[in-house]
Design a protein around this motif. Structure first.
Motif, PDB file in Angstrom:
ATOM      1  N   UNK A  97       0.835  -1.203   0.000  1.00 12.66           N
ATOM      2  CA  UNK A  97       0.000   0.000   0.000  1.00 12.66           C
ATOM      3  C   UNK A  97       0.872   1.256   0.000  1.00 12.66           C
ATOM      4  N   UNK A  98       1.905   1.232   0.807  1.00 11.99           N
ATOM      5  CA  UNK A  98       2.831   2.365   0.894  1.00 11.99           C
ATOM      6  C   UNK A  98       3.477   2.657  -0.461  1.00 11.99           C
ATOM      7  N   UNK A  99       3.909   1.607  -1.147  1.00 13.96           N
ATOM      8  CA  UNK A  99       4.560   1.782  -2.450  1.00 13.96           C
ATOM      9  C   UNK A  99       3.593   2.244  -3.537  1.00 13.96           C
ATOM     10  N   UNK A 100       2.304   1.938  -3.329  1.00 13.63           N
ATOM     11  CA  UNK A 100       1.312   2.323  -4.341  1.00 13.63           C
ATOM     12  C   UNK A 100       0.914   3.797  -4.251  1.00 13.63           C
ATOM     13  N   UNK A 101       1.175   4.413  -3.108  1.00 12.47           N
ATOM     14  CA  UNK A 101       0.825   5.823  -2.906  1.00 12.47           C
ATOM     15  C   UNK A 101       2.055   6.684  -3.153  1.00 12.47           C
ATOM     16  N   UNK A 102       2.047   7.428  -4.218  1.00 13.79           N
ATOM     17  CA  UNK A 102       3.204   8.217  -4.603  1.00 13.79           C
ATOM     18  C   UNK A 102       3.505   9.330  -3.591  1.00 13.79           C
ATOM     19  N   UNK A 103       4.792   9.501  -3.364  1.00 12.75           N
ATOM     20  CA  UNK A 103       5.277  10.564  -2.471  1.00 12.75           C
ATOM     21  C   UNK A 103       4.579  10.528  -1.110  1.00 12.75           C
ATOM     22  N   UNK A 104       4.474   9.338  -0.584  1.00 10.96           N
ATOM     23  CA  UNK A 104       3.797   9.169   0.705  1.00 10.96           C
ATOM     24  C   UNK A 104       4.794   8.996   1.842  1.00 10.96           C
ATOM     25  N   UNK A 105       4.321   9.167   3.055  1.00  9.36           N
ATOM     26  CA  UNK A 105       5.110   8.928   4.265  1.00  9.36           C
ATOM     27  C   UNK A 105       4.394   7.853   5.074  1.00  9.36           C
ATOM     28  N   UNK A 106       5.160   7.080   5.822  1.00  7.48           N
ATOM     29  CA  UNK A 106       4.567   6.011   6.623  1.00  7.48           C
ATOM     30  C   UNK A 106       5.004   6.152   8.074  1.00  7.48           C
ATOM     31  N   UNK A 107       4.078   5.892   8.970  1.00  2.98           N
ATOM     32  CA  UNK A 107       4.334   5.995  10.407  1.00  2.98           C
ATOM     33  C   UNK A 107       3.770   4.755  11.091  1.00  2.98           C
ATOM     34  N   UNK A 108       4.560   4.107  11.940  1.00  3.31           N
ATOM     35  CA  UNK A 108       4.107   2.925  12.660  1.00  3.31           C
ATOM     36  C   UNK A 108       3.951   3.226  14.142  1.00  3.31           C
ATOM     37  N   UNK A 109       2.977   2.545  14.756  1.00  2.86           N
ATOM     38  CA  UNK A 109       2.686   2.745  16.179  1.00  2.86           C
ATOM     39  C   UNK A 109       2.635   4.245  16.485  1.00  2.86           C
ATOM     40  N   UNK A 110       1.847   4.947  15.692  1.00  2.26           N
ATOM     41  CA  UNK A 110       1.739   6.402  15.762  1.00  2.26           C
ATOM     42  C   UNK A 110       0.642   6.828  16.743  1.00  2.26           C
TER      43      UNK A 110
END
Length: 396
Positions: free
Chosen positions: A97-110
């Motif tokens: 999902x992260x790779x499919x969204x261009x110019x995205x940021x990912x945060x875990x246990x946020x």
């Protein structure tokens, strides 16, 4: 009434209660949280999934990953190869999902703060992916008991509100996508809504419900399962009792036999009533054992117990050394009944007698007429203290 001391009681995981039945917040004030082994298992699985996602997104090094996984293995009794596989499959989906969204940021246990809609309300989201088009919320449910759907899932919608509060000023997203993954039962559920719909829900549903909950107002409405399934006051709440005892409406004056529709109506209520009765019984048990109170006509006794093998590895070695091979139900030893049939009752006792024990049965509520002796933890504690005090007096 005294207002709740912690507004974090407006938690996302318990939102089904305080949104649909606001007064439950007051009833739960001061009551301990429910805990179980399943909760710890879920915590360990979430930690492992977080590490895998962090490694894949280069937020941690391979060395750090290995060190943290080693620590998890050493401290968790739930870690297994199966957990590795399920959490890896979850991490793969999140990364896809992260790779499919261009110019995205990912945060875990946020940590997400939705206090703008529910004062003091906050939670921790497993994974958040965001860009100028989409806010994507991921939630790993490691349990396999109840299928959880993403469609208008209150917990995830509150997380989305909190994520909007945090990331809205930085990203211009208009679509909110929420996904629940329950890998152990093959449940992958996704729900999308517009940001406008989410914010409207926050203003028209969450805000009024939070205000009612914090002020002890609102209707008692237990029609939805989420309002009482994990309700800490379920065992003694009069309103819930009245709801479950509505079955008394069948006065049966018109005929001696129930109609087919009446039978159907009763069967519809049966699952909820059974769960409610379990909660009432648990409340009675804690009142007798922990508070030293009496429930007229009832007492607590040790329930029935079964024999247990204290050391399965040692038992397996003894049986194998004695020539018995068919002793496993992969990956563990067969149960005692099956082993007795395989080995022979007398031989089994001879070989493994020293490794067998019968733990005390689980406390259970029974009628006073039951012949088993009553248990009373409070009285036992008082007696232990008195005996200790008498011993100290003698020493003087």
């Amino acid at each position: 009434m005294v207002a709740p001391t912690k507004h974090s009681s407006l938690s996302a995981s318990s939102a089904g209660k305080w949104i649909y039945c606001p007064p439950t917040l007051w009833m739960e004030e001061g009551l301990p949280d429910f805990t179980s082994e399943y909760a710890q298992e879920g915590t360990d699985a979430h930690r492992l999934a977080e590490l895998k996602i962090s490694l894949a997104t280069k937020k941690i090094t391979k060395r750090k990953y290995n060190a943290e996984v080693k620590k998890l293995k050493e401290n968790s009794k739930f870690y297994s190869q199966v957990m590795e596989e399920y959490t890896q499959s979850h991490a793969d989906l999140v990364i896809e999902d992260y790779n499919s969204l261009k110019k995205s940021a990912i945060f875990t246990e946020q940590k997400v703060d939705y206090g703008q809609w529910a004062p003091g309300g906050w939670g921790t989201s497993d994974a958040i992916i965001v860009n100028d088009d989409t806010l994507s919320i991921w939630d790993l449910k490691y349990g396999k008991g109840v299928k959880v759907r993403a469609d208008h899932n209150i917990q995830l919608m509150l997380y989305a509100l909190g994520a909007y509060y945090t990331f809205g000023p930085m990203y211009d997203f208009s679509t909110v996508r929420m996904t629940i993954n329950q890998p152990r039962i093959g449940n992958l559920s996704t729900f999308e809504m517009s940001l406008g719909e989410l914010l409207d829900w926050g203003d028209t549903v969450v805000k009024p419900a939070a205000d009612q909950a914090l002020n002890g107002d609102g209707d008692w409405d237990f029609n939805r399962p989420e309002t009482w399934t994990f309700y800490k006051a379920a065992g003694f709440d009069r309103h819930l009792a009245e709801k479950n005892l509505e079955i008394r409406k069948y006065k049966f004056k018109e005929a001696n036999a129930l109609t087919s529709q009446e039978v159907a109506d009763i069967l519809d209520q049966a699952p909820q009533i059974r769960k409610w009765l379990d909660k009432v019984e648990l409340y009675a048990l804690t009142q007798i054992l922990d508070e030293g109170k009496e429930i007229p006509g009832y007492k607590v006794v040790a329930g029935r117990s079964r024999r247990v093998i204290s050391d399965q590895v040692a038992a397996a070695q003894v049986l194998e050394n004695s020539g018995f091979k068919d002793i496993y139900t992969d990956p563990t030893l067969k149960n005692i009944t099956s082993l007795e049939k395989e080995v022979g009752k007398k031989k089994f006792e001879e070989l493994l007698g020293d490794l067998l024990y019968k733990p005390e049965g689980k406390p259970t509520v029974v009628e006073d007429s039951d012949k088993r002796p009553a248990l009373n933890k409070l009285q036992q504690a008082q007696n232990d203290f008195k005996n200790f005090d008498d011993t100290k007096e003698e020493e003087k």
